[in-house]
Motif scaffolding. Structure first.
Motif, PDB file in Angstrom:
ATOM      1  N   ASP A  10      -7.383  -3.054  -7.205  1.00 61.87           N
ATOM      2  CA  ASP A  10      -6.564  -4.241  -7.464  1.00 61.87           C
ATOM      3  C   ASP A  10      -5.206  -3.806  -8.003  1.00 61.87           C
ATOM      4  O   ASP A  10      -5.101  -2.850  -8.773  1.00 61.87           O
ATOM      5  N   LEU A  11      -4.182  -4.522  -7.630  1.00 60.58           N
ATOM      6  CA  LEU A  11      -2.851  -4.190  -8.120  1.00 60.58           C
ATOM      7  C   LEU A  11      -2.624  -4.820  -9.476  1.00 60.58           C
ATOM      8  O   LEU A  11      -2.928  -5.989  -9.691  1.00 60.58           O
ATOM      9  N   SER A  12      -2.054  -4.066 -10.389  1.00 62.19           N
ATOM     10  CA  SER A  12      -1.733  -4.617 -11.691  1.00 62.19           C
ATOM     11  C   SER A  12      -0.554  -5.574 -11.557  1.00 62.19           C
ATOM     12  O   SER A  12       0.221  -5.521 -10.605  1.00 62.19           O
ATOM     13  N   THR A  13      -0.416  -6.465 -12.523  1.00 58.13           N
ATOM     14  CA  THR A  13       0.688  -7.426 -12.509  1.00 58.13           C
ATOM     15  C   THR A  13       2.026  -6.715 -12.574  1.00 58.13           C
ATOM     16  O   THR A  13       2.985  -7.093 -11.885  1.00 58.13           O
ATOM     17  N   VAL A  14       2.094  -5.660 -13.366  1.00 60.03           N
ATOM     18  CA  VAL A  14       3.349  -4.910 -13.493  1.00 60.03           C
ATOM     19  C   VAL A  14       3.725  -4.276 -12.158  1.00 60.03           C
ATOM     20  O   VAL A  14       4.888  -4.340 -11.717  1.00 60.03           O
ATOM     21  N   ALA A  15       2.751  -3.659 -11.500  1.00 57.99           N
ATOM     22  CA  ALA A  15       3.026  -3.003 -10.221  1.00 57.99           C
ATOM     23  C   ALA A  15       3.420  -4.023  -9.158  1.00 57.99           C
ATOM     24  O   ALA A  15       4.326  -3.791  -8.348  1.00 57.99           O
ATOM     25  N   SER A  16       2.758  -5.175  -9.140  1.00 60.04           N
ATOM     26  CA  SER A  16       3.091  -6.219  -8.179  1.00 60.04           C
ATOM     27  C   SER A  16       4.504  -6.734  -8.397  1.00 60.04           C
ATOM     28  O   SER A  16       5.253  -6.960  -7.438  1.00 60.04           O
ATOM     29  N   THR A  17       4.878  -6.921  -9.647  1.00 54.36           N
ATOM     30  CA  THR A  17       6.229  -7.384  -9.951  1.00 54.36           C
ATOM     31  C   THR A  17       7.266  -6.372  -9.495  1.00 54.36           C
ATOM     32  O   THR A  17       8.326  -6.735  -8.952  1.00 54.36           O
ATOM     33  N   ARG A  18       6.961  -5.093  -9.694  1.00 54.12           N
ATOM     34  CA  ARG A  18       7.888  -4.043  -9.262  1.00 54.12           C
ATOM     35  C   ARG A  18       8.068  -4.074  -7.742  1.00 54.12           C
ATOM     36  O   ARG A  18       9.183  -3.928  -7.221  1.00 54.12           O
ATOM     37  N   PHE A  19       6.966  -4.271  -7.040  1.00 50.78           N
ATOM     38  CA  PHE A  19       7.040  -4.357  -5.579  1.00 50.78           C
ATOM     39  C   PHE A  19       7.872  -5.565  -5.139  1.00 50.78           C
ATOM     40  O   PHE A  19       8.727  -5.460  -4.248  1.00 50.78           O
ATOM     41  N   GLU A  20       7.654  -6.707  -5.767  1.00 46.61           N
ATOM     42  CA  GLU A  20       8.395  -7.914  -5.402  1.00 46.61           C
ATOM     43  C   GLU A  20       9.887  -7.760  -5.703  1.00 46.61           C
ATOM     44  O   GLU A  20      10.740  -8.234  -4.938  1.00 46.61           O
ATOM     45  N   ASN A  21      10.210  -7.107  -6.810  1.00 46.38           N
ATOM     46  CA  ASN A  21      11.614  -6.860  -7.138  1.00 46.38           C
ATOM     47  C   ASN A  21      12.277  -5.970  -6.083  1.00 46.38           C
ATOM     48  O   ASN A  21      13.444  -6.167  -5.721  1.00 46.38           O
ATOM     49  N   PHE A  22      11.521  -4.992  -5.607  1.00 46.58           N
ATOM     50  CA  PHE A  22      12.042  -4.102  -4.569  1.00 46.58           C
ATOM     51  C   PHE A  22      12.348  -4.890  -3.291  1.00 46.58           C
ATOM     52  O   PHE A  22      13.418  -4.747  -2.690  1.00 46.58           O
ATOM     53  N   ARG A  54       0.826  -1.209   0.000  1.00 46.61           N
ATOM     54  CA  ARG A  54       0.000   0.000   0.000  1.00 46.61           C
ATOM     55  C   ARG A  54       0.858   1.255   0.000  1.00 46.61           C
ATOM     56  O   ARG A  54       0.419   2.321  -0.446  1.00 46.61           O
ATOM     57  N   LEU A  55       2.085   1.153   0.493  1.00 46.69           N
ATOM     58  CA  LEU A  55       2.991   2.298   0.503  1.00 46.69           C
ATOM     59  C   LEU A  55       3.835   2.390  -0.756  1.00 46.69           C
ATOM     60  O   LEU A  55       4.270   3.475  -1.148  1.00 46.69           O
ATOM     61  N   CYS A  56       4.064   1.240  -1.369  1.00 46.74           N
ATOM     62  CA  CYS A  56       5.044   1.196  -2.458  1.00 46.74           C
ATOM     63  C   CYS A  56       4.439   1.184  -3.851  1.00 46.74           C
ATOM     64  O   CYS A  56       5.159   1.315  -4.829  1.00 46.74           O
ATOM     65  N   LEU A  57       3.145   0.980  -3.950  1.00 46.20           N
ATOM     66  CA  LEU A  57       2.561   0.815  -5.275  1.00 46.20           C
ATOM     67  C   LEU A  57       1.361   1.713  -5.493  1.00 46.20           C
ATOM     68  O   LEU A  57       0.694   2.138  -4.553  1.00 46.20           O
ATOM     69  N   GLU A  58       1.091   1.984  -6.739  1.00 49.53           N
ATOM     70  CA  GLU A  58      -0.095   2.735  -7.107  1.00 49.53           C
ATOM     71  C   GLU A  58      -1.227   1.770  -7.408  1.00 49.53           C
ATOM     72  O   GLU A  58      -1.052   0.780  -8.124  1.00 49.53           O
ATOM     73  N   PHE A  59      -2.400   2.059  -6.870  1.00 44.18           N
ATOM     74  CA  PHE A  59      -3.547   1.187  -7.059  1.00 44.18           C
ATOM     75  C   PHE A  59      -4.369   1.642  -8.271  1.00 44.18           C
ATOM     76  O   PHE A  59      -4.441   2.824  -8.589  1.00 44.18           O
ATOM     77  N   GLN A  60      -4.971   0.655  -8.888  1.00 39.43           N
ATOM     78  CA  GLN A  60      -5.903   0.987  -9.955  1.00 39.43           C
ATOM     79  C   GLN A  60      -7.210   1.459  -9.336  1.00 39.43           C
ATOM     80  O   GLN A  60      -7.411   1.383  -8.121  1.00 39.43           O
ATOM     81  N   ARG A  61      -8.123   1.908 -10.168  1.00 38.73           N
ATOM     82  CA  ARG A  61      -9.382   2.435  -9.646  1.00 38.73           C
ATOM     83  C   ARG A  61     -10.187   1.383  -8.897  1.00 38.73           C
ATOM     84  O   ARG A  61     -10.912   1.681  -7.963  1.00 38.73           O
ATOM     85  N   ASN A  62     -10.076   0.129  -9.298  1.00 40.28           N
ATOM     86  CA  ASN A  62     -10.809  -0.938  -8.619  1.00 40.28           C
ATOM     87  C   ASN A  62     -10.040  -1.484  -7.424  1.00 40.28           C
ATOM     88  O   ASN A  62     -10.412  -2.507  -6.857  1.00 40.28           O
ATOM     89  N   CYS A 119       0.936  -7.825   1.538  1.00 43.26           N
ATOM     90  CA  CYS A 119       0.608  -7.513   0.148  1.00 43.26           C
ATOM     91  C   CYS A 119      -0.649  -8.272  -0.258  1.00 43.26           C
ATOM     92  O   CYS A 119      -1.056  -9.246   0.394  1.00 43.26           O
ATOM     93  N   CYS A 120      -1.242  -7.808  -1.356  1.00 47.39           N
ATOM     94  CA  CYS A 120      -2.494  -8.410  -1.812  1.00 47.39           C
ATOM     95  C   CYS A 120      -2.276  -9.796  -2.419  1.00 47.39           C
ATOM     96  O   CYS A 120      -3.174 -10.633  -2.391  1.00 47.39           O
ATOM     97  N   GLY A 121      -1.116 -10.026  -2.948  1.00 48.56           N
ATOM     98  CA  GLY A 121      -0.821 -11.316  -3.564  1.00 48.56           C
ATOM     99  C   GLY A 121       0.541 -11.263  -4.233  1.00 48.56           C
ATOM    100  O   GLY A 121       1.118 -10.182  -4.420  1.00 48.56           O
ATOM    101  N   LEU A 122       1.078 -12.417  -4.566  1.00 47.02           N
ATOM    102  CA  LEU A 122       2.393 -12.500  -5.176  1.00 47.02           C
ATOM    103  C   LEU A 122       2.284 -13.026  -6.600  1.00 47.02           C
ATOM    104  O   LEU A 122       1.600 -14.023  -6.848  1.00 47.02           O
ATOM    105  N   VAL A 123       2.957 -12.347  -7.521  1.00 47.40           N
ATOM    106  CA  VAL A 123       3.033 -12.835  -8.893  1.00 47.40           C
ATOM    107  C   VAL A 123       3.866 -14.106  -8.934  1.00 47.40           C
ATOM    108  O   VAL A 123       3.532 -15.083  -9.609  1.00 47.40           O
ATOM    109  N   ASP A 124       4.956 -14.097  -8.180  1.00 54.39           N
ATOM    110  CA  ASP A 124       5.850 -15.254  -8.109  1.00 54.39           C
ATOM    111  C   ASP A 124       5.929 -15.706  -6.651  1.00 54.39           C
ATOM    112  O   ASP A 124       6.738 -15.202  -5.870  1.00 54.39           O
ATOM    113  N   SER A 125       5.074 -16.652  -6.268  1.00 53.20           N
ATOM    114  CA  SER A 125       4.996 -17.070  -4.869  1.00 53.20           C
ATOM    115  C   SER A 125       6.247 -17.801  -4.406  1.00 53.20           C
ATOM    116  O   SER A 125       6.512 -17.883  -3.202  1.00 53.20           O
ATOM    117  N   SER A 126       7.038 -18.334  -5.353  1.00 54.74           N
ATOM    118  CA  SER A 126       8.261 -19.040  -4.963  1.00 54.74           C
ATOM    119  C   SER A 126       9.260 -18.104  -4.303  1.00 54.74           C
ATOM    120  O   SER A 126      10.140 -18.545  -3.554  1.00 54.74           O
TER     121      SER A 126
END
Length: 445
Positions: free
Chosen positions: A65-77, A55-63, A96-103
């Motif tokens: 939900d986090l976009s896949t691109v934004a989630s990946t950026r957060f995970e990389n950070f 919630r601090l590191c990413l921009e949310f869409q209007r709905n 976080c709301c969910g992980l693109v790469d749970s591994s």
């Protein structure tokens, strides 16, 4: 006259102090200080607390939900920060709301345990069931673990969490696979909290055996469409001091050897009792559990629990236990319980000194002495919450003050005083009531 000094005094401080200053910032902003100067470039890598929140590191869409691109950026950070960490980690927190790469989660937890982490908090709003790495269960420095996620364990180790004193888990599903070995093999566990749904067409049994446990909090419920699910909770903890049960199942609780228990909260949901085939069975289950914890000193009963206890036939059933050492009682919604029930319950508390009506006393009191007369020879403190100055409340307060033989204090709290004027007017009226105890003090908060 010299001009204002431009010396950077903060940057001249020792790294340990700079790192302590950064520890008060969210990890995102602490890492950003690396661009200030060469002095600050690597300070953040020694942070003892690494807390990540999308919630601090990413921009949310209007709905939202986090976009896949934004989630990946957060995970990389998160990944870069953990790889760059140079010192021991006191706390690793991930929300976080969910992980693109749970591994990656397994890798991050492994990094934290390699850095002698003391506290781990993970909150994932994701339906995926994730396997946690084996190292988290064998980590010798881990003292606090809080998991709000679906997780599973492939091969349980011989000893779980050898140093963990606090374990809080929130699960979407609790079934018979949620075995007692998760708790029985924790040699240092003192504080356990379990929250989740009970699923299953067959009966589900949750065993909680522990020789070290001091505080236990259970919040269990069955899905609204599945109240037929039956479950049993077996607690065997001889050193348990505090027990909190919030049950919307309802379930059957069997407790053994709770020799050290001093405080209990019993919160049954009214909805599940109404939907249950036999509310009398729920009432009897509550009584059976209360009988097993009758030596406690402090007890809190919710409005749902009071409603369940009112299903008993006290005229013909003498199973309600006596609490020989109870000195403090908190009750919600006493209006959910009939007069005979209240009289019977209170009469079984011979040493009660303090009683709290958390949700007020605004209902018809045809004869207060019937339900409360047995209390007034030994109760010293009465607290009434959500007071509104209604006629029923004033009638009861007047009775309690007049007949409270050893009453030392009456504390009245509330925000609504529309019917009888302002708080000051109500207070002045109460001060005029006759008092049976010369030492009684009245406070209106």
């Amino acid at each position: 006259m010299n001009g204002p000094s431009t010396e950077d005094r903060i940057s001249c401080l020792p790294n340990a102090i700079l790192c302590h200053i950064l520890s008060f910032l969210p990890t995102k902003y602490a890492v950003a200080t690396c661009v200030l100067s060469s002095t600050w470039k690597l300070v953040w890598t020694s942070l003892p607390n690494l807390c990540f929140d999308d919630r601090l590191c990413l921009e949310f869409q209007r709905n939202l939900d986090l976009s896949t691109v934004a989630s990946t950026r957060f995970e990389n950070f998160v990944h870069r920060v953990l790889l760059s960490a140079s010192g021991n980690i006191n706390k690793f927190s991930l929300r976080c709301c969910g992980l693109v790469d749970s591994s990656r989660l397994k890798l991050w937890v492994s990094f934290a345990t390699m850095r002698n982490v003391r506290e781990i908090e993970i909150s994932l709003n994701d339906d995926e069931c994730i396997e946690l790495p084996h190292c988290i269960y064998t980590c010798k420095t881990l003292e606090v673990l809080k998991l709000d996620m679906n997780f599973f364990i492939k091969t349980p180790p011989t000893i779980f969490f050898p140093s963990a004193k606090i374990l809080h888990v929130i699960l979407n599903t609790i079934d018979n696979n949620f075995s007692d070995w998760l708790f029985s093999k924790c040699p240092a566990l003192e504080d356990l909290s379990i929250k989740g749904y009970i699923y299953g067409t067959d009966s589900v049994t949750l065993n909680i055996p522990s020789l070290t446990l001091k505080r236990l909090r259970l919040e269990l419920e069955a899905p609204e469409e599945d109240y037929i699910t039956k479950y049993k909770v077996i607690i065997r903890a001889p050193n348990l001091e505090q027990l909190y049960i919030r049950d919307h199942g309802p379930g059957l609780y069997v407790v053994h050897e709770l020799h050290s228990l001093t405080k209990a909260v019993v919160d049954y949901g009214i909805e599940c009792i109404l939907d249950y085939d036999s509310p009398e069975d729920v009432a009897q289950a509550v009584v059976d559990m209360l009988r097993d914890i009758k030596n406690i000193k402090s007890l809190s009963l919710s409005s749902g629990t009071m409603f369940a206890l009112d299903r008993l036939d006290y005229a013909n059933d003498h199973s309600f236990p006596t609490f020989p050492f109870l000195n403090r009682l908190e009750v919600e919604g006493v209006g959910a319980c009939g007069w005979l029930s209240l009289a019977h319950i209170f009469s079984r508390m011979p040493k009660l000194e303090s009683i709290v009506f958390e949700e007020g006393v605004d209902f018809e009191w045809p004869e207060p002495s019937l339900a409360l007369g047995c209390l007034l020879s030994h109760v010293k403190i009465i607290v009434i919450g959500e007071f509104e100055g209604e006629e029923n409340e004033m009638k009861l307060i007047k009775y309690l003050l007049k007949n409270g033989e050893v009453l030392n204090a009456m504390i009245i709290g509330g925000e609504q005083f529309q019917r009888r004027g302002s708080k000051e007017e109500v207070y002045e009226q109460i001060l005029l009531f006759e008092r049976g105890s010369k030492t009684c003090q009245v406070r209106v908060l």
